[in-house]
Write an enzyme that holds these catalytic residues in place. Sequence first.
Site, PDB file in Angstrom:
ATOM      1  N   ASP A 103      -5.871  -0.534  -1.322  1.00  0.00           N
ATOM      2  CA  ASP A 103      -6.663  -1.487  -2.107  1.00  0.00           C
ATOM      3  C   ASP A 103      -7.926  -1.936  -1.403  1.00  0.00           C
ATOM      4  OD1 ASP A 103      -5.290  -3.075  -0.086  1.00  0.00           O
ATOM      5  OD2 ASP A 103      -6.006  -4.821  -1.196  1.00  0.00           O
ATOM      6  N   LYS A 109      -6.453   6.863  10.906  1.00  0.00           N
ATOM      7  CA  LYS A 109      -7.826   6.675  11.401  1.00  0.00           C
ATOM      8  C   LYS A 109      -7.730   6.408  12.899  1.00  0.00           C
ATOM      9  CE  LYS A 109      -9.304   3.534   8.077  1.00  0.00           C
ATOM     10  NZ  LYS A 109     -10.223   2.562   7.461  1.00  0.00           N
ATOM     11  N   ASP A 169       0.927   3.634   4.330  1.00  0.00           N
ATOM     12  CA  ASP A 169      -0.222   4.277   3.695  1.00  0.00           C
ATOM     13  C   ASP A 169      -1.218   4.781   4.736  1.00  0.00           C
ATOM     14  OD1 ASP A 169      -0.971   1.719   4.493  1.00  0.00           O
ATOM     15  OD2 ASP A 169      -1.672   1.071   2.527  1.00  0.00           O
ATOM     16  N   ASP A 208      -4.193   2.350  11.117  1.00  0.00           N
ATOM     17  CA  ASP A 208      -5.560   1.919  11.410  1.00  0.00           C
ATOM     18  C   ASP A 208      -5.600   1.385  12.847  1.00  0.00           C
ATOM     19  OD1 ASP A 208      -8.242   1.361  10.666  1.00  0.00           O
ATOM     20  OD2 ASP A 208      -7.725  -0.682  10.138  1.00  0.00           O
ATOM     21  N   GLY A 213       0.781  -1.236   0.000  1.00  0.00           N
ATOM     22  CA  GLY A 213       0.000   0.000   0.000  1.00  0.00           C
ATOM     23  C   GLY A 213       0.811   1.283   0.000  1.00  0.00           C
TER      24      GLY A 213
HETATM   25  P1  IMP Z   1      -3.308  -1.803  11.067  1.00  0.00           P
HETATM   26  O1  IMP Z   1      -2.919  -0.416  11.488  1.00  0.00           O
HETATM   27  O2  IMP Z   1      -2.430  -2.885  11.558  1.00  0.00           O
HETATM   28  O3  IMP Z   1      -4.756  -2.075  11.339  1.00  0.00           O
HETATM   29  O4  IMP Z   1      -3.212  -1.994   9.532  1.00  0.00           O
HETATM   30  C1  IMP Z   1      -2.987  -1.027   8.654  1.00  0.00           C
HETATM   31  C2  IMP Z   1      -3.082  -1.649   7.288  1.00  0.00           C
HETATM   32  O5  IMP Z   1      -4.430  -2.063   7.017  1.00  0.00           O
HETATM   33  C3  IMP Z   1      -2.753  -0.617   6.276  1.00  0.00           C
HETATM   34  O6  IMP Z   1      -1.392  -0.644   5.956  1.00  0.00           O
HETATM   35  C4  IMP Z   1      -3.619  -1.021   5.106  1.00  0.00           C
HETATM   36  O7  IMP Z   1      -2.939  -1.954   4.330  1.00  0.00           O
HETATM   37  C5  IMP Z   1      -4.822  -1.678   5.744  1.00  0.00           C
HETATM   38  N1  IMP Z   1      -5.954  -0.739   5.835  1.00  0.00           N
HETATM   39  C6  IMP Z   1      -6.482  -0.208   6.952  1.00  0.00           C
HETATM   40  N2  IMP Z   1      -7.510   0.617   6.690  1.00  0.00           N
HETATM   41  C7  IMP Z   1      -7.625   0.607   5.341  1.00  0.00           C
HETATM   42  C8  IMP Z   1      -8.499   1.293   4.424  1.00  0.00           C
HETATM   43  O8  IMP Z   1      -9.382   2.094   4.768  1.00  0.00           O
HETATM   44  N3  IMP Z   1      -8.310   1.017   3.104  1.00  0.00           N
HETATM   45  C9  IMP Z   1      -7.354   0.171   2.654  1.00  0.00           C
HETATM   46  N4  IMP Z   1      -6.502  -0.472   3.470  1.00  0.00           N
HETATM   47  C10 IMP Z   1      -6.643  -0.261   4.807  1.00  0.00           C
HETATM   48 MG    MG Z   2      -0.504  -1.492   4.308  1.00  0.00          MG
END
Ligand code: IMP
Ligand code: MG
Length: 194
Positions: free
Chosen positions: A177, A149, A118, A121, A50
């Site tokens: 994606d 977010k 990217d 989350d 991403g």
């Molecule tokens: P986390 O912070 O471990 O939950 O994961 C982050 C990853 O989840 C990011 O690098 C993205 O690949 C994916 N991700 C989280 N939210 C989104 C979204 O709204 N659209 C696309 N990918 C997302």
């Molecule tokens: Mg990612």
Amino acid sequence: MDFLYKMLLVPDLKVLLSRDQIAQRVAEMGQEIARDFDGESVILIGVLKGAAVFLSDLARQISLDATFDFIGVSSYGNRPALSEDPSGHATWDSTGEVRVTKDLDQSMTDRNVILVEDILDTGLTLNFIQKHLQAHKPKSLRIAALLDKPSRRKQPIQGHYVGFTIPDEYVVGYGLDYAERYRNLPDICVISNP
Ligand code: IMP
Ligand code: MG
């Protein structure tokens, strides 16, 4: 509407951040990084896949001696089947178990490392990568995330450089994606009916 958007025949995409807004913010982030590191060299580590688009634009806005590396990770039992969860992330694995699928090519010891992601989350991925990198004993370690977010956080993490804080909506485009599609959209869009 662009030819690309028509060709994809996407059900419901709404532009959240336009390519111009993104370009302007990425330029500001690059200038901030160049100011902070004041002539030192940096290594940008992109989180596959991403962050690839963001990294390539950001890197060209950083007027420092800079090199790239990439890391690939995947979470165990992370994403639900598309049919079960149209938002694509509601039941993200809560154990936070992450594994490396593509490790770094070089040592990060004594380097100024900037992790380029990217979107922040739940924070599970970057917490894991941050620990993985700390083991290399870098000189410094910072996070540059285009999107954040914060309302979705399960583990505390903060980006040093954050492009835009966005609400809890699933976004695609500019590298992001949905089931591997839409990464090549030039704008960041909310996808509500994939
Ligand atoms: P986390 O912070 O471990 O939950 O994961 C982050 C990853 O989840 C990011 O690098 C993205 O690949 C994916 N991700 C989280 N939210 C989104 C979204 O709204 N659209 C696309 N990918 C997302
Ligand atoms: Mg990612």
